[in-house]
Structures are given as C-alpha cells and as structure tokens.
Scaffold this motif. Structure first.
Motif, short mmCIF file in Angstrom:
data_model
loop_
_atom_site.label_atom_id
_atom_site.label_comp_id
_atom_site.label_asym_id
_atom_site.label_seq_id
_atom_site.Cartn_x
_atom_site.Cartn_y
_atom_site.Cartn_z
N VAL A 108 -18.85 -18.13 -9.27
CA VAL A 108 -17.53 -18.44 -8.70
C VAL A 108 -17.67 -18.78 -7.22
O VAL A 108 -17.07 -19.73 -6.73
CB VAL A 108 -16.54 -17.28 -8.94
N ASN A 109 -18.48 -18.01 -6.51
CA ASN A 109 -18.65 -18.28 -5.09
C ASN A 109 -19.36 -19.61 -4.83
O ASN A 109 -19.07 -20.27 -3.83
CB ASN A 109 -19.39 -17.13 -4.39
N MET A 110 -20.25 -20.03 -5.72
CA MET A 110 -20.86 -21.36 -5.57
C MET A 110 -19.78 -22.43 -5.56
O MET A 110 -19.82 -23.36 -4.77
CB MET A 110 -21.85 -21.64 -6.70
N ILE A 111 -18.82 -22.29 -6.46
CA ILE A 111 -17.73 -23.26 -6.54
C ILE A 111 -16.83 -23.14 -5.31
O ILE A 111 -16.48 -24.15 -4.67
CB ILE A 111 -16.92 -23.08 -7.84
N LEU A 112 -16.47 -21.92 -4.95
CA LEU A 112 -15.59 -21.71 -3.80
C LEU A 112 -16.21 -22.19 -2.49
O LEU A 112 -15.50 -22.66 -1.60
CB LEU A 112 -15.22 -20.23 -3.68
N HIS A 113 -17.53 -22.10 -2.36
CA HIS A 113 -18.20 -22.56 -1.14
C HIS A 113 -17.93 -24.04 -0.87
O HIS A 113 -17.89 -24.46 0.29
CB HIS A 113 -19.70 -22.34 -1.23
N THR A 114 -17.72 -24.81 -1.92
CA THR A 114 -17.41 -26.23 -1.76
C THR A 114 -16.19 -26.43 -0.87
O THR A 114 -16.10 -27.38 -0.10
CB THR A 114 -17.15 -26.88 -3.15
N PHE A 115 -15.25 -25.49 -0.96
CA PHE A 115 -14.00 -25.58 -0.23
C PHE A 115 -13.97 -24.68 1.00
O PHE A 115 -12.93 -24.53 1.64
CB PHE A 115 -12.84 -25.22 -1.16
N GLY A 116 -15.11 -24.06 1.32
CA GLY A 116 -15.18 -23.18 2.48
C GLY A 116 -14.57 -21.81 2.23
O GLY A 116 -14.10 -21.16 3.17
N TRP A 117 -14.58 -21.36 1.00
CA TRP A 117 -14.04 -20.06 0.63
C TRP A 117 -15.12 -19.23 -0.08
O TRP A 117 -16.09 -19.78 -0.58
CB TRP A 117 -12.86 -20.21 -0.33
N ALA A 118 -14.90 -17.93 -0.14
CA ALA A 118 -15.77 -17.04 -0.90
C ALA A 118 -15.01 -15.77 -1.23
O ALA A 118 -14.05 -15.40 -0.54
CB ALA A 118 -17.02 -16.68 -0.10
N ILE A 119 -15.43 -15.11 -2.29
CA ILE A 119 -14.96 -13.76 -2.59
C ILE A 119 -15.99 -12.83 -1.99
O ILE A 119 -17.17 -12.88 -2.34
CB ILE A 119 -14.82 -13.52 -4.11
N ILE A 120 -15.56 -12.02 -1.05
CA ILE A 120 -16.44 -11.09 -0.35
C ILE A 120 -16.42 -9.75 -1.07
O ILE A 120 -15.35 -9.24 -1.41
CB ILE A 120 -16.01 -10.92 1.12
N PHE A 121 -17.59 -9.19 -1.28
CA PHE A 121 -17.78 -7.96 -2.01
C PHE A 121 -18.53 -7.02 -1.08
O PHE A 121 -19.72 -7.18 -0.85
CB PHE A 121 -18.61 -8.30 -3.26
N GLU A 122 -17.82 -6.07 -0.46
CA GLU A 122 -18.42 -5.14 0.50
C GLU A 122 -18.40 -3.72 -0.06
O GLU A 122 -17.36 -3.25 -0.49
CB GLU A 122 -17.64 -5.11 1.81
N ARG A 123 -19.53 -3.07 0.01
CA ARG A 123 -19.60 -1.66 -0.38
C ARG A 123 -20.02 -0.88 0.85
O ARG A 123 -21.08 -1.10 1.40
CB ARG A 123 -20.59 -1.48 -1.51
N VAL A 124 -19.15 0.03 1.27
CA VAL A 124 -19.44 0.90 2.41
C VAL A 124 -19.34 2.33 1.90
O VAL A 124 -18.25 2.83 1.67
CB VAL A 124 -18.46 0.65 3.58
N GLY A 125 -20.50 2.94 1.67
CA GLY A 125 -20.50 4.27 1.07
C GLY A 125 -19.91 4.19 -0.33
O GLY A 125 -20.35 3.41 -1.16
N ASN A 126 -18.87 4.98 -0.59
CA ASN A 126 -18.19 4.96 -1.89
C ASN A 126 -16.99 4.03 -1.92
O ASN A 126 -16.28 3.97 -2.91
CB ASN A 126 -17.75 6.38 -2.28
N THR A 127 -16.75 3.33 -0.82
CA THR A 127 -15.59 2.44 -0.73
C THR A 127 -16.00 1.01 -1.05
O THR A 127 -17.00 0.51 -0.54
CB THR A 127 -14.98 2.49 0.69
N LEU A 128 -15.22 0.38 -1.91
CA LEU A 128 -15.47 -1.02 -2.27
C LEU A 128 -14.31 -1.86 -1.77
O LEU A 128 -13.15 -1.56 -2.06
CB LEU A 128 -15.59 -1.15 -3.79
N ASN A 129 -14.62 -2.88 -1.00
CA ASN A 129 -13.62 -3.83 -0.54
C ASN A 129 -13.97 -5.20 -1.13
O ASN A 129 -15.10 -5.67 -0.99
CB ASN A 129 -13.63 -3.95 0.99
N VAL A 130 -13.00 -5.82 -1.80
CA VAL A 130 -13.17 -7.16 -2.36
C VAL A 130 -11.99 -7.99 -1.88
O VAL A 130 -10.84 -7.59 -2.05
CB VAL A 130 -13.21 -7.12 -3.91
N TYR A 131 -12.33 -9.14 -1.26
CA TYR A 131 -11.25 -9.96 -0.71
C TYR A 131 -11.71 -11.41 -0.58
O TYR A 131 -12.90 -11.68 -0.45
CB TYR A 131 -10.79 -9.43 0.65
N PRO A 132 -10.76 -12.36 -0.62
CA PRO A 132 -11.12 -13.76 -0.39
C PRO A 132 -11.23 -13.99 1.12
O PRO A 132 -10.56 -13.33 1.91
CB PRO A 132 -9.92 -14.53 -0.97
#
Length: 83
Positions: free
Chosen positions: A19-43
C-alpha cells in the motif's frame, strides 16, 4: 463478513509495504510507529518515493508468501460474493 485483524498482521503480510508503494506515488504513506507498548498508525505526507532494494525484496517475498497461503480463501470469498 468482517474479521478484525491487527496492524502487526497487516504489516507482516507485506500489505503495508505494498500500500505504501502505491501511496508514495502521491507523496503519502501510512506510518507505523511502535514506541514501547504504544502503537501509532497514521497517514502522512512524505518527500521520498519508493523503498530501497532490500526493503522491496523483503516486501515482495512477504506478499508472495501471503498470496500463496491465502489464495484459496480469497478465491472462495470472491466466489461467495457473486452468488
């Protein structure tokens, strides 16, 4: 039918990379961050396009494995939706 899945399963299947390969075409990405036990997912807007060769090779391998392991189920689901 809806079956809730985890973000980790989505990432491990190779689908997040795809999905991110496709989104990169438009300058977007889904970011998947894991900090300890916390998960942040955002465009997000990004300035880069695409991934390095190792990341792409790994992504293709994960996605091919996912397709191999799930092809029968996906085909069955598609067939059920046409009835």
């Amino acid at each position: 039918m809806i079956r809730r899945k985890t973000w980790n399963e989505f990432q491990e299947s190779g689908l997040l990379w795809f999905v991110n390969m496709i989104l990169h075409t438009f300058g977007w990405a889904i970011i998947f961050e894991r900090v300890g036990n916390t998960l942040n997912v955002y465009p997000a807007r990004v300035s880069y396009r695409g991934f390095d060769e190792d990341t792409n090779t790994n992504g293709y391998m994960k996605l091919a494995e996912y397709m191999k392991d799930n092809a029968e189920e996906v085909l069955h689901e598609v067939g059920d939706s046409n009835d």
